[in-house]
Design an enzyme around this catalytic site. Structure first.
Site, PDB file in Angstrom:
ATOM      1  CG  HIS A   2      37.744  45.032  24.660  1.00  0.00           C
ATOM      2  ND1 HIS A   2      37.878  45.352  25.873  1.00  0.00           N
ATOM      3  CD2 HIS A   2      37.287  46.077  24.187  1.00  0.00           C
ATOM      4  CE1 HIS A   2      37.707  46.474  26.352  1.00  0.00           C
ATOM      5  NE2 HIS A   2      37.122  46.811  25.283  1.00  0.00           N
TER       6      HIS A   2
ATOM      7  CE1 TYR B 257      33.689  50.069  25.432  1.00  0.00           C
ATOM      8  CE2 TYR B 257      35.074  48.322  24.131  1.00  0.00           C
ATOM      9  CZ  TYR B 257      35.052  49.443  25.010  1.00  0.00           C
ATOM     10  OH  TYR B 257      36.019  50.116  25.693  1.00  0.00           O
TER      11      TYR B 257
ATOM     12  CG  HIS C  28      37.733  46.964  35.234  1.00  0.00           C
ATOM     13  ND1 HIS C  28      37.549  48.368  34.862  1.00  0.00           N
ATOM     14  CD2 HIS C  28      37.351  46.444  34.175  1.00  0.00           C
ATOM     15  CE1 HIS C  28      37.058  48.383  33.647  1.00  0.00           C
ATOM     16  NE2 HIS C  28      37.326  47.152  33.124  1.00  0.00           N
ATOM     17  CG  PHE C  29      34.776  42.262  35.211  1.00  0.00           C
ATOM     18  CD1 PHE C  29      33.883  41.547  36.040  1.00  0.00           C
ATOM     19  CD2 PHE C  29      35.930  41.633  35.122  1.00  0.00           C
ATOM     20  CE1 PHE C  29      33.875  40.337  36.615  1.00  0.00           C
ATOM     21  CE2 PHE C  29      36.161  40.251  35.495  1.00  0.00           C
ATOM     22  CZ  PHE C  29      35.221  39.667  36.177  1.00  0.00           C
ATOM     23  CG  HIS C  30      31.691  42.607  40.316  1.00  0.00           C
ATOM     24  ND1 HIS C  30      32.840  41.865  40.018  1.00  0.00           N
ATOM     25  CD2 HIS C  30      30.692  41.934  40.172  1.00  0.00           C
ATOM     26  CE1 HIS C  30      32.259  40.561  40.140  1.00  0.00           C
ATOM     27  NE2 HIS C  30      31.176  40.805  40.343  1.00  0.00           N
TER      28      HIS C  30
ATOM     29  NE  ARG D 249      39.587  36.980  37.016  1.00  0.00           N
ATOM     30  CZ  ARG D 249      39.061  37.076  35.789  1.00  0.00           C
ATOM     31  NH1 ARG D 249      40.089  37.444  34.933  1.00  0.00           N
ATOM     32  NH2 ARG D 249      37.851  36.884  35.317  1.00  0.00           N
ATOM     33  NE  ARG D 250      38.066  33.029  35.911  1.00  0.00           N
ATOM     34  CZ  ARG D 250      38.309  33.177  34.692  1.00  0.00           C
ATOM     35  NH1 ARG D 250      39.380  32.836  33.960  1.00  0.00           N
ATOM     36  NH2 ARG D 250      37.414  33.239  33.965  1.00  0.00           N
TER      37      ARG D 250
HETATM   38  C1  HEM Z   1      24.861  39.908  43.935  1.00  0.00           C
HETATM   39  C2  HEM Z   1      25.594  40.625  43.282  1.00  0.00           C
HETATM   40  C3  HEM Z   1      27.325  40.080  42.905  1.00  0.00           C
HETATM   41  C4  HEM Z   1      28.128  39.375  44.082  1.00  0.00           C
HETATM   42  C5  HEM Z   1      27.962  39.285  45.455  1.00  0.00           C
HETATM   43  C6  HEM Z   1      29.292  39.098  43.137  1.00  0.00           C
HETATM   44  C7  HEM Z   1      30.216  38.575  43.525  1.00  0.00           C
HETATM   45  C8  HEM Z   1      31.369  38.091  42.785  1.00  0.00           C
HETATM   46  C9  HEM Z   1      32.658  37.685  43.208  1.00  0.00           C
HETATM   47  C10 HEM Z   1      33.146  37.660  44.861  1.00  0.00           C
HETATM   48  C11 HEM Z   1      33.611  37.313  42.165  1.00  0.00           C
HETATM   49  C12 HEM Z   1      34.963  36.793  42.305  1.00  0.00           C
HETATM   50  C13 HEM Z   1      35.195  35.211  42.270  1.00  0.00           C
HETATM   51  C14 HEM Z   1      36.635  34.925  42.254  1.00  0.00           C
HETATM   52  O1  HEM Z   1      37.527  35.417  41.354  1.00  0.00           O
HETATM   53  O2  HEM Z   1      36.955  33.961  42.869  1.00  0.00           O
HETATM   54  C15 HEM Z   1      32.684  37.776  41.162  1.00  0.00           C
HETATM   55  C16 HEM Z   1      33.227  37.257  39.669  1.00  0.00           C
HETATM   56  C17 HEM Z   1      32.388  37.607  38.772  1.00  0.00           C
HETATM   57  N1  HEM Z   1      31.269  38.200  38.537  1.00  0.00           N
HETATM   58 FE1  HEM Z   1      30.131  38.887  40.216  1.00  0.00          FE
HETATM   59  N2  HEM Z   1      29.013  39.606  41.745  1.00  0.00           N
HETATM   60  C18 HEM Z   1      27.940  40.198  41.695  1.00  0.00           C
HETATM   61  C19 HEM Z   1      27.289  40.509  40.425  1.00  0.00           C
HETATM   62  C20 HEM Z   1      27.683  40.479  39.377  1.00  0.00           C
HETATM   63  C21 HEM Z   1      27.015  40.799  38.339  1.00  0.00           C
HETATM   64  C22 HEM Z   1      25.684  41.833  38.107  1.00  0.00           C
HETATM   65  C23 HEM Z   1      27.831  40.603  36.864  1.00  0.00           C
HETATM   66  C24 HEM Z   1      27.768  40.742  35.649  1.00  0.00           C
HETATM   67  C25 HEM Z   1      26.431  41.364  35.031  1.00  0.00           C
HETATM   68  C26 HEM Z   1      28.829  39.844  37.742  1.00  0.00           C
HETATM   69  C27 HEM Z   1      29.935  39.276  36.738  1.00  0.00           C
HETATM   70  C28 HEM Z   1      31.022  38.484  37.007  1.00  0.00           C
HETATM   71  C29 HEM Z   1      31.960  37.958  36.488  1.00  0.00           C
HETATM   72  C30 HEM Z   1      31.986  37.868  34.860  1.00  0.00           C
HETATM   73  C31 HEM Z   1      33.036  37.194  37.180  1.00  0.00           C
HETATM   74  C32 HEM Z   1      34.314  36.396  36.997  1.00  0.00           C
HETATM   75  C33 HEM Z   1      33.901  35.140  36.823  1.00  0.00           C
HETATM   76  C34 HEM Z   1      35.013  34.242  36.495  1.00  0.00           C
HETATM   77  O3  HEM Z   1      36.307  35.036  36.787  1.00  0.00           O
HETATM   78  O4  HEM Z   1      35.034  33.518  35.663  1.00  0.00           O
HETATM   79  N3  HEM Z   1      28.730  39.783  38.916  1.00  0.00           N
HETATM   80  N4  HEM Z   1      31.663  37.933  41.474  1.00  0.00           N
HETATM   81 CU   LIG Z   2      39.085  44.420  27.061  1.00  0.00          CU
END
Ligand code: HEM
Ligand SMILES: [Cu+2]
Length: 565
Positions: free
Chosen positions: A231, A235, A382-384, A445-446
């Site tokens: 968490h 921050y 949320h975290f996007h 997710r995932r």
């Molecule tokens: C081009 C821009 C982006 C696209 C198209 C995108 C798309 C996605 C999608 C579709 C997922 C879900 C995958 C799943 O749960 O099956 C995901 C997960 C995630 N994204 Fe992004 N995202 C983008 C940018 C970012 C940025 C800028 C960050 C952080 C600085 C980020 C951090 C994450 C994280 C931490 C996860 C979770 C990974 C996990 O569950 O292990 N994303 N993203």
């Molecule tokens: Cu938290």
């Protein structure tokens, strides 16, 4: 004179940090595009991955964006902020370069093991363990060593900030800590305190386990150590964004920060409250008493306070700026803001999205309502909004303003830069809105599977609209996001390749004094030792008993069933 002329070495080291950060952003963003298309079954046959490689992509996306991009950007950004606000060069440049080197080697090790999932010929074993790297998923030792080096490297760069502060303090025994330095130091106090958890997890448990030295791991203990860090790390991402919003954004809006003491209070509250909340990620974990989860929930809700104070202070500063520029009316002043300046619009839109992210975060934090959205697509929705926009778009916007000062080169492709924050905003609105709704409708997710419809569980009644419509929104939103990312990279690449001295810089690094300055607030705010000590006490109260419960029967002979059995 611009920053690079005054502090050439800091400028160079910051540029190196940014370079690694933006390469990670490019690759991680490309993986994001693949995910958005693959899991929504859009153009799937054209994509170069299969279902098992989806997890390689997902690991690469999470690690490169949430861990590598953020850490490199922040360490570089903070070097600039400390140097600028103390107005002195690095105390020990070798040390700072060593920290950067450690982060770089660590990133290379982790990245090579992740990319093994595509090309098994690379050195090391693969690392499809996602950015949370829990057991029982196991990665090659190189991945864990890489993660450790990344963190240790950031610690070393952090020591440099404190050394610069110490040297400044010797010459200025009675002055208030300059605001940007205050923000950097408080953020790093929180970072040192919270990364201890993940460092112990990785060094004491995961590295020996992946090397085969120990065979059993207590999943509950290691998950707890992870979320102890998991968490506060949010921050660590957010506070540099706050630094930009408090100190740079008001100037871009044509005004001044509303209140310096309020900004200090906010950062102190984050030092105190960021760490004792990690159990809110473990509401569904067995083996932790409800009471401790409840304490984590109340602490989490208290964290709303500094964010609401921030909303107030930043908006008040913007209104002040807009009125300086001739803005009128209750809301009409909004029109007087410089929406065509990419550094301004990027930060302002990022702040707006953060507000939406704050609301979905309150849902996540509620112990009961969390069960509704746990592990659904709501969570990445949320975290996007938070790290993926509040931080990432602010970082990009800051780069538009800072990179010219770090190079003496004028920002290129200004029209593309002007449109870029809006493209990101639109893409994220679509993708994140559909992710939130999809999560409520039960999309996990995932997962590489599109689920529902013809590929999954059959007919399903969504809350609103249809699953197909949400999937389409995710695909279109994700594609727009990637376009926004590509536009950013074109601007940065063009500026990097351009010649110094071609045209006057449109930016300067001066930051006007706040309307209410540091001396309007009590001196105790600057007592960093005091706040650090209270933070440690709060951590002991929140984590002491539950951690003791987990380890009293032996660290490697856990009470819960070990893995592998
Ligand atoms: C081009 C821009 C982006 C696209 C198209 C995108 C798309 C996605 C999608 C579709 C997922 C879900 C995958 C799943 O749960 O099956 C995901 C997960 C995630 N994204 Fe992004 N995202 C983008 C940018 C970012 C940025 C800028 C960050 C952080 C600085 C980020 C951090 C994450 C994280 C931490 C996860 C979770 C990974 C996990 O569950 O292990 N994303 N993203
Ligand atoms: Cu938290």
């Amino acid at each position: 004179m611009t920053f690079v002329d005054d502090y050439p070495e800091v400028a160079r080291l910051t540029r190196w940090h940014f370079a690694v950060a933006f390469v990670a952003l490019a690759l991680g963003g490309f993986f994001g595009l693949l995910q958005a298309l693959y899991r929504t079954n859009t153009l799937r046959s054209l994509l170069p991955i299969n279902a098992s490689q989806y997890y390689t992509v997902l690991t690469g996306h999470g690690v490169l964006l949430a861990l590598v991009f953020t850490t490199f950007f922040i360490c570089g950004f903070f070097l600039w902020a400390v140097t600028r606000s103390l107005d002195r060069p690095m105390s020990n440049p070798k040390l700072a370069w060593l920290g950067f080197g450690s982060m770089f080697v660590g990133t290379a090790l982790a990245a090579i093991s992740i990319l093994n999932g595509f090309a098994p010929g690379l050195p090391f074993d693969s690392a499809d363990v996602l950015y949370t790297f829990y057991v029982p998923l196991k990665a090659s030792p190189a991945f864990y060593v890489g993660a450790a080096l990344l963190i240790v490297g950031s610690w070393i760069v952090g020591v440099e900030y404190f050394m610069m502060y110490r040297d400044w303090r010797r010459e200025n025994p009675d002055s208030r800590i300059p605001l940007q330095t205050f923000m950097v130091l408080t953020t790093f106090i929180m970072w040192y305190l919270s990364t201890l958890g993940v460092a112990i997890e990785v060094v004491v448990f995961l590295i020996p386990w992946s090397l085969g030295w120990i065979s059993e791991i207590d999943p509950l203990l290691t998950r707890t150590l992870f979320w102890y860090f998991g968490h506060p790390v949010v921050y660590f991402w957010l506070l540099p964004g706050y630094l930009a919003w408090y100190t740079v954004l008001p100037k871009l809006a044509g005004g001044r920060l509303f209140s310096d003491p309020l900004a200090r209070v906010v950062f102190v509250l984050f030092v105190l409250l960021s760490t004792p909340v990690g159990f809110h990620h473990q509401y569904v974990d067995p083996g932790i008493a409800e009471g401790f989860k409840f304490i984590a929930m109340t602490n989490t809700m208290m964290l709303l306070l500094p964010s609401l104070l921030t909303a107030f202070t930043v908006v008040a500063s913007l209104e002040h700026g807009a009125r300086q520029r001739g803005g009128k009316g209750y809301l009409g002043w909004l029109r007087a803001l410089p929406w065509d300046k990419p550094a301004f619009s990027g930060m302002a839109l990022a702040g707006l999205m953060f507000a939406a992210g704050g609301f979905s975060g309150m849902i996540n934090a509620g112990m009961n309502i969390n069960y509704l959205i746990h592990n659904t697509l709501w969570v990445p929705g949320h975290f996007h909004l938070t790290v993926g926009t509040a931080f990432a778009l602010t970082a990009m916007a800051s780069a538009y303003w800072l990179y010219p000062q770090l190079t003496g080169k004028r920002l290129q492709h200004r029209r593309i830069a002007m449109a870029q924050p809006y493209v990101w905003f639109l893409g994220m609105t679509l993708m994140s809105n559909a992710m939130h709704r999809g999560g409520l409708a039960g999309l996990p997710r995932r997962t590489a599977k599109p689920l529902f419809g013809d590929a999954g569980a059959g007919a399903f009644d969504p809350v609103l609209g249809s699953i197909a419509e949400m999937q389409l929104q995710i695909a279109i939103g994700g594609t727009l996001l990637f376009l926004g990312l590509a536009m950013f990279l074109v601007v940065m690449l063009g500026t990097w390749l351009s010649r110094r001295g071609a045209g006057q810089l449109r930016v300067n690094g001066s930051i006007p004094a706040p309307l209410s300055g540091a001396d309007d607030g009590p001196r105790v705010l600057d007592n960093l030792r005091l706040w650090a000590a209270i933070a440690v006490v709060l951590v002991v109260i929140a984590y002491g008993l539950p951690l003791w419960g987990m380890i009293e029967n032996g660290i490697l002979t856990p009470g819960s069933v070990p893995f592998p059995t």
